[in-house]
Motif scaffolding. Structure first.
Motif, PDB file in Angstrom:
ATOM      1  N   ARG A 128      36.638  28.043  38.066  1.00  0.00           N
ATOM      2  CA  ARG A 128      37.590  27.810  39.156  1.00  0.00           C
ATOM      3  C   ARG A 128      37.356  26.458  39.831  1.00  0.00           C
ATOM      4  O   ARG A 128      38.319  25.772  40.198  1.00  0.00           O
TER       5      ARG A 128
ATOM      6  N   ASP B  53      30.409  36.461  36.506  1.00  0.00           N
ATOM      7  CA  ASP B  53      31.165  36.078  37.701  1.00  0.00           C
ATOM      8  C   ASP B  53      30.847  34.643  38.115  1.00  0.00           C
ATOM      9  O   ASP B  53      31.736  33.897  38.526  1.00  0.00           O
TER      10      ASP B  53
ATOM     11  N   VAL C 190      28.429  34.941  45.556  1.00  0.00           N
ATOM     12  CA  VAL C 190      29.360  34.798  44.438  1.00  0.00           C
ATOM     13  C   VAL C 190      30.702  35.447  44.775  1.00  0.00           C
ATOM     14  O   VAL C 190      31.759  34.883  44.481  1.00  0.00           O
TER      15      VAL C 190
ATOM     16  N   VAL D 293      33.217  31.311  38.707  1.00  0.00           N
ATOM     17  CA  VAL D 293      33.197  30.425  39.875  1.00  0.00           C
ATOM     18  C   VAL D 293      33.281  28.972  39.421  1.00  0.00           C
ATOM     19  O   VAL D 293      34.083  28.184  39.936  1.00  0.00           O
TER      20      VAL D 293
ATOM     21  N   ALA E   2      32.501  33.058  46.999  1.00  0.00           N
ATOM     22  CA  ALA E   2      32.995  31.903  46.236  1.00  0.00           C
ATOM     23  C   ALA E   2      34.247  32.278  45.438  1.00  0.00           C
ATOM     24  O   ALA E   2      35.227  31.520  45.413  1.00  0.00           O
ATOM     25  N   LEU E   3      34.249  33.443  44.806  1.00  0.00           N
ATOM     26  CA  LEU E   3      35.416  33.872  44.059  1.00  0.00           C
ATOM     27  C   LEU E   3      36.630  34.045  44.966  1.00  0.00           C
ATOM     28  O   LEU E   3      37.746  33.649  44.612  1.00  0.00           O
TER      29      LEU E   3
END
Length: 181
Positions: free
Chosen positions: A111, A104, A169, A108, A172-173
Motif C-alpha cells: 500500500r 499483513d 499493523v 502495508v 497502518a492498514l
C-alpha cells in the motif's frame, strides 16, 4: 522495455520474508492478500528447509511486486503456499496469528508503494525508473521491518510485543485503506 519487465519480475520473485528458495520455470500458485481471507495452516504447503533454524516453527513466504501495464503500475501482495512451511506439531493459533501478521505487513508495504506511485507523475519516459526506484525503496524498508518484527516479538513468543505489533499493523492498514487496490 522487455529487459526492464524481466528485471522487475526477478525482483518480484525474490521479494519475500526471507529464506532460501528454489525457482521453477512456472510461478507457484499464490493467495492474494485480502482482509476477509486469513491464512490457515492448510495454506502452508512447503516443507521446512534442512538448514532452517530449528527454533523457527513456521515460515511465511509472502511478496509484493510491480507489473507495468502502459502508464499503469499494478502492485501485488501475495502469499506463496509452496514456499511457506510449518513444523509438524507446531500449528498453534498464536503462531498462525504471528505468521498472518507477516503477510499483513507485506500488504502495508504494498500500500505504501501504491501510494507513492499514485502520487508520482508517471510518463512513458519515466515510468520504468520511477517504478523501479519506488519498489526498491519500499522493498528494502519491508525486509528490514520483517526482521525487526521477528526480533522484537521473538517470533511471536513475546505476547506483549506481539500485541503492540498487531495494533501497529492494523492501524497502518486502516490508515492506508485508500491504497488497498
Amino acid at each position: 522495455m522487455i529487459r526492464f519487465i524481466f528485471i522487475i519480475f526477478i525482483i518480484f520473485l525474490t521479494a519475500c520474508s526471507g529464506g532460501k528458495h528454489s525457482y521453477r520455470s512456472q510461478q507457484p500458485a499464490s493467495i492474494q492478500w485480502n482482509p476477509l481471507r486469513k491464512l490457515t495452516w492448510s495454506d502452508y504447503k512447503g516443507t521446512p528447509y534442512r538448514d532452517q533454524d530449528t527454533n523457527i516453527a513456521a515460515r511465511t513466504n509472502c511478496r509484493f511486486g510491480i507489473k507495468i501495464n502502459g502508464l499503469k503500475v499494478d502492485v501485488i501482495s501475495e502469499f506463496i503456499p509452496e514456499r511457506s512451511n510449518v513444523r509438524p506439531g507446531k500449528e498453534t493459533a498464536a503462531l498462525l496469528a504471528h505468521e498472518q501478521l507477516h503477510f499483513d505487513l507485506c500488504e502495508v508495504y504494498a500500500r505504501l508503494l501504491r501510494k507513492e506511485l499514485r502520487r508520482s507523475p508517471l510518463t512513458t519516459a519515466n515510468i520504468e525508473a520511477v517504478s523501479r526506484d519506488a519498489f526498491l525503496k519500499y522493498y528494502d524498508a519491508y525486509k528490514e521491518r520483517q526482521i525487526i518484527y521477528d526480533s522484537e516479538t521473538h517470533h511471536g513468543l513475546n505476547q506483549e510485543k506481539q500485541n503492540l505489533w498487531n495494533t501497529q499493523v492494523a492501524t497502518a492498514l486502516t490508515d492506508l485503506v485508500a491504497y488497498a487496490e
